[in-house]
Design a protein around this motif. Structure first.
Motif, mmCIF file in Angstrom:
data_model
loop_
_atom_site.group_PDB
_atom_site.id
_atom_site.type_symbol
_atom_site.label_atom_id
_atom_site.label_comp_id
_atom_site.label_asym_id
_atom_site.label_seq_id
_atom_site.Cartn_x
_atom_site.Cartn_y
_atom_site.Cartn_z
ATOM 1 N N PRO A 1 8.251 -4.084 -18.133
ATOM 2 C CA PRO A 1 8.080 -4.603 -19.493
ATOM 3 C C PRO A 1 6.615 -4.975 -19.774
ATOM 4 O O PRO A 1 6.036 -5.809 -19.086
ATOM 5 N N ILE A 2 6.027 -4.335 -20.767
ATOM 6 C CA ILE A 2 4.644 -4.614 -21.165
ATOM 7 C C ILE A 2 4.695 -5.498 -22.406
ATOM 8 O O ILE A 2 5.107 -5.058 -23.483
ATOM 9 N N VAL A 3 4.298 -6.748 -22.256
ATOM 10 C CA VAL A 3 4.373 -7.717 -23.354
ATOM 11 C C VAL A 3 2.985 -7.904 -23.943
ATOM 12 O O VAL A 3 2.037 -8.285 -23.241
ATOM 13 N N VAL A 4 2.872 -7.637 -25.237
ATOM 14 C CA VAL A 4 1.582 -7.725 -25.932
ATOM 15 C C VAL A 4 1.698 -8.717 -27.084
ATOM 16 O O VAL A 4 2.619 -8.640 -27.901
ATOM 17 N N ALA A 5 0.760 -9.645 -27.131
ATOM 18 C CA ALA A 5 0.711 -10.648 -28.198
ATOM 19 C C ALA A 5 -0.473 -10.378 -29.111
ATOM 20 O O ALA A 5 -1.550 -9.993 -28.651
ATOM 21 N N HIS B 1 -7.705 -8.861 -31.107
ATOM 22 C CA HIS B 1 -7.181 -10.133 -30.615
ATOM 23 C C HIS B 1 -5.968 -9.959 -29.703
ATOM 24 O O HIS B 1 -5.361 -10.943 -29.286
ATOM 25 N N ARG B 2 -5.615 -8.722 -29.406
ATOM 26 C CA ARG B 2 -4.447 -8.485 -28.563
ATOM 27 C C ARG B 2 -4.624 -9.063 -27.161
ATOM 28 O O ARG B 2 -5.716 -9.038 -26.597
ATOM 29 N N GLN B 3 -3.497 -9.524 -26.601
ATOM 30 C CA GLN B 3 -3.448 -10.010 -25.229
ATOM 31 C C GLN B 3 -2.242 -9.365 -24.547
ATOM 32 O O GLN B 3 -1.227 -9.088 -25.178
ATOM 33 N N ASP C 1 7.299 11.392 0.708
ATOM 34 C CA ASP C 1 7.844 12.700 0.342
ATOM 35 C C ASP C 1 9.328 12.626 -0.015
ATOM 36 O O ASP C 1 9.828 13.476 -0.753
ATOM 37 N N HIS C 2 10.035 11.611 0.505
ATOM 38 C CA HIS C 2 11.486 11.563 0.355
ATOM 39 C C HIS C 2 12.010 10.281 -0.296
ATOM 40 O O HIS C 2 13.222 10.101 -0.398
ATOM 41 N N ALA C 3 11.110 9.404 -0.754
ATOM 42 C CA ALA C 3 11.513 8.184 -1.469
ATOM 43 C C ALA C 3 10.374 7.769 -2.389
ATOM 44 O O ALA C 3 9.221 7.718 -1.951
ATOM 45 N N TRP C 4 10.674 7.479 -3.646
ATOM 46 C CA TRP C 4 9.616 7.205 -4.617
ATOM 47 C C TRP C 4 10.144 6.331 -5.758
ATOM 48 O O TRP C 4 11.349 6.107 -5.883
ATOM 49 N N VAL C 5 9.207 5.864 -6.591
ATOM 50 C CA VAL C 5 9.534 5.002 -7.721
ATOM 51 C C VAL C 5 9.363 5.777 -9.028
ATOM 52 O O VAL C 5 8.366 6.457 -9.237
ATOM 53 N N ALA C 6 10.364 5.657 -9.895
ATOM 54 C CA ALA C 6 10.269 6.152 -11.271
ATOM 55 C C ALA C 6 10.641 4.994 -12.190
ATOM 56 O O ALA C 6 11.614 4.278 -11.928
ATOM 57 N N SER C 7 9.874 4.798 -13.240
ATOM 58 C CA SER C 7 10.043 3.593 -14.052
ATOM 59 C C SER C 7 10.316 3.876 -15.526
ATOM 60 O O SER C 7 9.814 4.850 -16.098
ATOM 61 N N THR C 8 11.106 2.984 -16.125
ATOM 62 C CA THR C 8 11.235 2.907 -17.574
ATOM 63 C C THR C 8 10.225 1.876 -18.052
ATOM 64 O O THR C 8 10.332 0.693 -17.717
ATOM 65 N N ALA C 9 9.205 2.313 -18.777
ATOM 66 C CA ALA C 9 8.184 1.409 -19.295
ATOM 67 C C ALA C 9 8.487 1.109 -20.760
ATOM 68 O O ALA C 9 8.784 2.017 -21.536
ATOM 69 N N ALA C 10 8.435 -0.167 -21.115
ATOM 70 C CA ALA C 10 8.791 -0.570 -22.480
ATOM 71 C C ALA C 10 7.772 -1.561 -23.018
ATOM 72 O O ALA C 10 7.243 -2.405 -22.280
ATOM 73 N N LEU C 11 7.506 -1.462 -24.305
ATOM 74 C CA LEU C 11 6.541 -2.326 -24.985
ATOM 75 C C LEU C 11 7.261 -3.389 -25.807
ATOM 76 O O LEU C 11 8.093 -3.068 -26.660
ATOM 77 N N TYR C 12 6.940 -4.647 -25.532
ATOM 78 C CA TYR C 12 7.423 -5.770 -26.327
ATOM 79 C C TYR C 12 6.240 -6.327 -27.119
ATOM 80 O O TYR C 12 5.214 -6.687 -26.531
ATOM 81 N N GLU C 13 6.368 -6.409 -28.418
ATOM 82 C CA GLU C 13 5.314 -6.971 -29.266
ATOM 83 C C GLU C 13 5.750 -8.338 -29.768
ATOM 84 O O GLU C 13 6.832 -8.483 -30.351
ATOM 85 N N VAL C 14 4.907 -9.351 -29.550
ATOM 86 C CA VAL C 14 5.177 -10.703 -30.026
ATOM 87 C C VAL C 14 3.966 -11.167 -30.828
ATOM 88 O O VAL C 14 2.844 -10.718 -30.591
#
Length: 229
Positions: free
Chosen positions: A83-87, A92-94, A155-168
């Motif tokens: 989760p990418i949270v941006v204010a 002025h973004r944080q 080679d036989h184990a890895w990470v795949a991610s769902t990335a999401a943007l939260y704007e506040v």
């Protein structure tokens, strides 16, 4: 041509001899991919499609990594949520980042999707557990479902991610929790600005998260009119 000789990155607790006596609560008991029986289901559910080799072992979708073995909970894909949270807006973004307790770098709060858990639920849970911020009533923008260049990939184990943007609209009080030794808001007008602020503080931005953060910036700069002037 030299023979391919990947380095085994399996930690002591996931070595076959150790798993025969004790399986950590975060890991599956399979000592090798040959012990996994549900590869068709895992392939169908994968965020990023992958193939099996002649032995029936999963192959990293991008090819050889120079590493073998397993330093993750599962063989094959390990689904994560970031989760990418941006204010604020414009200059002025944080952005809200944690200092990871395992490798000591600044990173997006997030982690692995639990068995039976959905990615949206994992996004909310991980954010709450690592920062104390509860955005269960917010609907995020899904930025992508992609491989992550995680230091534990092999080679036989890895990470795949769902990335999401939260704007506040403004910064929210945050407190470091699970897997975090610190949490802070950082300037996020550009990736260069974020880099400079983190470097000036004597810290390092987690390299694997740079593409995810840039994707968030690209979305923000495309979807929102320029408010930097």
């Amino acid at each position: 041509m030299s023979e391919y000789s990947p380095v085994d990155i399996t930690p002591p607790e996931l070595q076959p001899s150790a798993l025969a006596h004790h399986v950590p609560d975060w890991a599956e008991a399979a000592r090798t991919p040959a012990d996994v029986t549900d590869w068709p289901q895992r392939q169908n559910a994968a965020l990023v499609k992958f193939q099996l080799d002649d032995r029936g072992w999963p192959l990293h979708p991008h090819g050889r990594t120079g590493r073998t073995g397993r330093n993750l909970g599962k063989w094959g894909e390990n689904a994560a949520a970031d989760p990418i949270v941006v204010a604020g807006t414009g200059k002025h973004r944080q952005v809200l980042l944690i200092t990871r307790d395992d490798i000591g770098v600044e990173a997006i709060p997030g982690g692995m999707v639990d068995p039976g858990e959905t990615a949206p639920a994992a996004l909310v849970r991980e954010l709450r557990e690592e920062t104390g911020v509860d955005l269960a009533d917010h609907r995020p923008i899904i930025l992508g479902r992609d491989l992550v260049d995680d230091w534990r990939n092999s080679d036989h184990a890895w990470v795949a991610s769902t990335a999401a943007l939260y704007e506040v609209p403004a910064e929210i009080d945050a407190v470091a929790g699970d897997d975090a030794v610190a949490v802070a808001w950082w300037p996020f007008g550009t990736l260069a600005q974020l880099d400079a602020a983190i470097t000036a503080a004597g810290r390092t931005l987690y390299a694997a998260h740079r593409p995810l953060l840039q994707r968030a910036l690209d979305h923000l700069d495309t979807a929102v009119p320029d408010q930097t002037r």
